[in-house]
Design an enzyme around this catalytic site. Structure first.
Site, mmCIF file in Angstrom:
data_model
loop_
_atom_site.group_PDB
_atom_site.id
_atom_site.type_symbol
_atom_site.label_atom_id
_atom_site.label_comp_id
_atom_site.label_asym_id
_atom_site.label_seq_id
_atom_site.Cartn_x
_atom_site.Cartn_y
_atom_site.Cartn_z
ATOM 1 N N LYS A 1 -4.984 30.203 106.207
ATOM 2 C CA LYS A 1 -4.444 31.016 106.894
ATOM 3 C C LYS A 1 -4.613 32.505 106.273
ATOM 4 O O LYS A 1 -4.513 33.540 107.079
ATOM 5 C CB LYS A 1 -2.917 30.773 106.730
ATOM 6 C CG LYS A 1 -1.746 31.920 106.874
ATOM 7 C CD LYS A 1 -0.501 31.459 106.434
ATOM 8 C CE LYS A 1 0.413 31.779 105.384
ATOM 9 N NZ LYS A 1 0.380 32.898 104.865
ATOM 10 N N ASN A 2 -4.611 32.587 105.098
ATOM 11 C CA ASN A 2 -4.696 33.893 104.157
ATOM 12 C C ASN A 2 -5.904 34.333 103.872
ATOM 13 O O ASN A 2 -6.063 35.516 103.573
ATOM 14 C CB ASN A 2 -4.084 33.625 102.769
ATOM 15 C CG ASN A 2 -2.622 33.376 102.877
ATOM 16 O OD1 ASN A 2 -1.836 33.676 103.739
ATOM 17 N ND2 ASN A 2 -2.069 33.009 101.592
ATOM 18 N N CYS B 1 7.739 35.560 103.269
ATOM 19 C CA CYS B 1 8.864 34.527 102.721
ATOM 20 C C CYS B 1 9.470 35.417 101.592
ATOM 21 O O CYS B 1 9.096 36.204 100.927
ATOM 22 C CB CYS B 1 7.949 33.433 101.963
ATOM 23 S SG CYS B 1 7.186 32.418 103.184
ATOM 24 N N ARG C 1 8.270 41.614 96.510
ATOM 25 C CA ARG C 1 7.004 42.078 97.250
ATOM 26 C C ARG C 1 6.881 43.571 97.816
ATOM 27 O O ARG C 1 6.860 43.900 98.658
ATOM 28 C CB ARG C 1 6.972 41.218 98.166
ATOM 29 C CG ARG C 1 7.155 39.670 97.862
ATOM 30 C CD ARG C 1 6.829 38.545 99.178
ATOM 31 N NE ARG C 1 5.339 38.628 99.221
ATOM 32 C CZ ARG C 1 4.817 37.742 100.406
ATOM 33 N NH1 ARG C 1 5.790 37.090 100.947
ATOM 34 N NH2 ARG C 1 3.455 37.736 100.414
ATOM 35 N N ASP D 1 0.890 29.186 95.062
ATOM 36 C CA ASP D 1 0.951 28.396 96.206
ATOM 37 C C ASP D 1 0.688 26.922 96.287
ATOM 38 O O ASP D 1 0.915 26.228 97.132
ATOM 39 C CB ASP D 1 0.441 28.945 97.547
ATOM 40 C CG ASP D 1 0.361 30.441 97.822
ATOM 41 O OD1 ASP D 1 1.183 30.781 98.495
ATOM 42 O OD2 ASP D 1 -0.666 31.163 96.975
ATOM 43 N N ARG E 1 4.088 27.651 110.126
ATOM 44 C CA ARG E 1 3.367 28.985 110.158
ATOM 45 C C ARG E 1 2.167 28.883 109.479
ATOM 46 O O ARG E 1 1.344 29.878 109.713
ATOM 47 C CB ARG E 1 4.407 29.964 109.429
ATOM 48 C CG ARG E 1 5.227 31.164 109.973
ATOM 49 C CD ARG E 1 5.861 31.841 108.890
ATOM 50 N NE ARG E 1 5.436 33.097 108.927
ATOM 51 C CZ ARG E 1 6.244 34.137 109.202
ATOM 52 N NH1 ARG E 1 7.425 34.104 108.850
ATOM 53 N NH2 ARG E 1 5.266 35.540 109.028
HETATM 54 N N1 EPU Z 1 2.779 43.826 93.936
HETATM 55 C C1 EPU Z 1 3.503 44.948 93.778
HETATM 56 N N2 EPU Z 1 3.045 45.812 94.446
HETATM 57 C C2 EPU Z 1 2.465 46.072 95.272
HETATM 58 C C3 EPU Z 1 1.522 44.565 95.818
HETATM 59 C C4 EPU Z 1 2.125 43.478 95.089
HETATM 60 O O1 EPU Z 1 4.286 44.802 92.759
HETATM 61 O O2 EPU Z 1 1.996 46.828 96.118
HETATM 62 C C5 EPU Z 1 3.093 42.395 93.158
HETATM 63 C C6 EPU Z 1 3.936 41.231 94.128
HETATM 64 O O3 EPU Z 1 5.426 41.754 94.262
HETATM 65 C C7 EPU Z 1 3.862 40.031 93.322
HETATM 66 C C8 EPU Z 1 2.366 40.224 92.889
HETATM 67 O O4 EPU Z 1 2.210 41.610 92.770
HETATM 68 O O5 EPU Z 1 4.539 39.887 92.297
HETATM 69 C C9 EPU Z 1 1.272 39.629 93.611
HETATM 70 O O6 EPU Z 1 1.293 39.899 94.920
HETATM 71 P P1 EPU Z 1 0.053 39.796 96.065
HETATM 72 O O7 EPU Z 1 -0.097 41.265 96.482
HETATM 73 O O8 EPU Z 1 -1.087 39.360 95.452
HETATM 74 O O9 EPU Z 1 0.463 38.929 97.158
HETATM 75 P P2 EPU Z 1 0.690 39.076 98.758
HETATM 76 O O10 EPU Z 1 -0.790 39.857 99.076
HETATM 77 O O11 EPU Z 1 1.773 39.727 99.230
HETATM 78 C C10 EPU Z 1 -0.767 36.806 99.230
HETATM 79 C C11 EPU Z 1 -0.395 35.475 100.055
HETATM 80 C C12 EPU Z 1 0.695 34.774 99.386
HETATM 81 C C13 EPU Z 1 0.140 34.247 98.076
HETATM 82 C C14 EPU Z 1 0.021 35.475 97.128
HETATM 83 C C15 EPU Z 1 -0.683 35.335 95.832
HETATM 84 C C16 EPU Z 1 -0.898 36.373 102.186
HETATM 85 C C17 EPU Z 1 -0.292 36.872 103.483
HETATM 86 N N3 EPU Z 1 0.073 35.914 101.212
HETATM 87 O O12 EPU Z 1 0.452 37.423 99.275
HETATM 88 O O13 EPU Z 1 0.886 33.740 100.252
HETATM 89 O O14 EPU Z 1 1.195 33.556 97.361
HETATM 90 O O15 EPU Z 1 -1.104 36.469 97.825
HETATM 91 O O16 EPU Z 1 -2.092 34.659 95.675
HETATM 92 O O17 EPU Z 1 -2.185 36.193 102.146
HETATM 93 C C18 EPU Z 1 1.820 32.096 101.318
HETATM 94 O O18 EPU Z 1 0.800 31.762 102.298
HETATM 95 O O19 EPU Z 1 2.842 31.182 101.608
HETATM 96 C C19 EPU Z 1 1.932 33.142 100.686
HETATM 97 C C20 EPU Z 1 3.176 33.671 100.174
#
Ligand code: EPU
Length: 439
Positions: free
Chosen positions: A26-27, A121, A126, A309, A418
């Site tokens: 998915k990701n 989620c 985030r 995850d 999802r």
């Molecule tokens: N963060 C910030 N500012 C930003 C971006 C991120 O502070 O501008 C912080 C976040 O709050 C968090 C950390 O950085 O504490 C890591 O967040 P990241 O940006 O890496 O996560 P994401 O891209 O929002 C994706 C996956 C998540 C997975 C994480 C970590 C997708 C759509 N989501 O989220 O997957 O847990 O990377 O690997 O790719 C899931 O699939 O259930 C899921 C939540």
């Protein structure tokens, strides 16, 4: 978000045996679908999981002018000869984190866009500050609006963007912006998850120039144009680890076809510490229990660390291990909300604390977040009625029900579905006693 299609009834205590096929990640695929907006030529993606999240992204693309056609069960052709809209309708506000990744492609195609602020989620705050700061450094003009941001740029230009934390989403966002920008973009402290590498592979086939250095630096030399592509999405290492945990927790044996050891190194180490084992098979990996389960300590981290995850199925597995385990969640501040139902309703011995009990203090140190779990086991789990709060907790609950004595009912299955393709069919194929009832 849409309502549940059905609830699950699971009678636990059955060791799971058999073979499942890993789905596409998915990701990775959702970002790869966004990447197709970078070209006016047709693109074909293989290994696309049939999950609600993919339907949502295809719906978004259709609103922007993409023609979508399924060529096979897991193969989709997407073609955006012209981007006909620079914004998405309000139904896509707050549904997931994909619209913000469209900023770069839409700026390149149309020079401006209004994107809804993300949902997803409820596992922490985030924010998207890294995304916006990086795009601003690349010359985007960003105006906040209630619930959305308006972004415009004549042409994005390369910049050196240092990420305060290796964020997956911010890295992807900047990559998608940088490939067609004027000049060179350097993203330092970037995330290098296998799903990001898979996106890079697809972009490279489209004509992009990207290098990945060993020190988390991505260097992108912008090109003027990208072409269509045919790409096979990487297998979902979250789904694979979920079935691995299910095999070990139920004392069964599951082969996951398409599982790749190189994407699971850290997970396999932890699984072995607990008492699980794996063999390489002709088509993937098989997972089983090698000895009585014993407690171990786990700390989530960015790749190549232990994925956040993977934390939920591992936590449930650890409830069956002898001794006290510590799981320190360092990626999200609020990713243990699901543990309460496991303790209160099923009898798991999980205690949460705001302290960092891992090897090092993390970003949530001295802040009031319950981000460390102490798990004392083994505890027999009791069947219960559970409500899934988020996607990954969803598989944790399914696993707990598979281990528990008696019949559990699980609602909130829309969250699980999802991200997991055909979970009921796959679990049934390995002998789980699971049925669905209309919600
Ligand atoms: N963060 C910030 N500012 C930003 C971006 C991120 O502070 O501008 C912080 C976040 O709050 C968090 C950390 O950085 O504490 C890591 O967040 P990241 O940006 O890496 O996560 P994401 O891209 O929002 C994706 C996956 C998540 C997975 C994480 C970590 C997708 C759509 N989501 O989220 O997957 O847990 O990377 O690997 O790719 C899931 O699939 O259930 C899921 C939540």
């Amino acid at each position: 978000m849409a309502a549940d299609r059905h609830t699950y009834r699971i009678t636990g205590g059955v060791p799971l045996h058999g073979t499942v096929e890993a789905s596409g990640a998915k990701n990775a695929v959702t970002k790869e679908l966004v990447a197709t907006l970078l070209t006016g030529e047709p693109c074909v993606l293989h290994g696309v999981p049939r999950i609600l999240e993919v339907d949502l992204v295809l719906g978004m693309l259709t609103e922007l002018g993409t023609q979508v056609s399924w060529l096979g069960e897991h193969t989709v052709r997407v073609h955006t000869p012209e981007v006909t809209s620079t914004s998405l309708s309000s139904m896509y506000s707050g549904v997931n984190r994909i619209p913000i990744l469209m900023m770069g492609p839409l700026l390149h195609r149309r020079g401006e866009t209004v994107v809804p602020l993300p949902g997803g989620c409820t596992i922490g705050k985030r924010p998207i500050d890294f995304h916006l700061r990086g795009l601003a450094q690349m010359g985007a003009d960003i105006v906040d609006r209630p619930g959305s941001v308006k972004v415009s740029a004549d042409r994005l230009t390369g910049a050196h963007v240092h990420l305060p934390f290796p964020s997956v989403g911010a890295t992807e966002n900047l990559l998608l912006a940088a490939v067609l920008a004027k000049g060179t973009t350097v993203i330092s402290n970037a995330a290098v998850e296998p799903e990001i590498v898979d996106l890079v592979l697809m972009l490279q086939k489209m004509g992009a120039l990207i290098t990945i250095d060993t020190d988390r630096t991505l260097t992108v030399s912008g090109v003027d144009e990208l072409r269509g592509v045919e790409h096979h999405t990487v297998a979902d290492r979250i789904e694979i680890a979920s079935f691995a945990a299910a095999a070990v927790a139920t004392d069964g044996r599951i082969e996951v076809r398409g599982a790749r050891q190189d994407h699971l190194i850290t997970f396999l180490n932890v699984l072995r510490h607990v008492g699980g084992e794996f063999n390489e098979t002709e088509h993937g990996l098989e997972f089983f229990r090698a000895r009585p389960l014993t407690a171990t300590d786990v700390e989530t981290g960015v790749h190549p660390g232990f994925m956040t995850d993977w934390q939920q199925p591992m936590t449930v597995l650890l409830t069956q291990a002898t001794g006290t385990s510590v799981v320190h969640e360092t990626i999200y501040e609020d990713r243990f909300g699901y543990a309460q139902q496991l303790s209160d309703s099923m009898g798991a011995g999980i205690e949460l604390t705001t302290r960092c009990l891992g090897a090092a203090a993390c970003r949530w140190h001295n802040r009031d977040y319950q981000h460390t779990a102490k798990i004392t086991g083994p505890t027999p789990l009791k069947a219960a009625d559970l409500v899934i709060p988020d996607l990954r907790a969803g598989f944790g609950y399914v696993l707990a029900a598979l281990v528990a004595d008696g019949t559990s009912t699980i609602s909130g299955t829309r969250y699980l579905e999802r991200g997991y393709e055909e979970p009921v069919a796959k679990l049934t194929a390995v002998g789980a006693n699971i049925t669905t009832q209309p919600a």
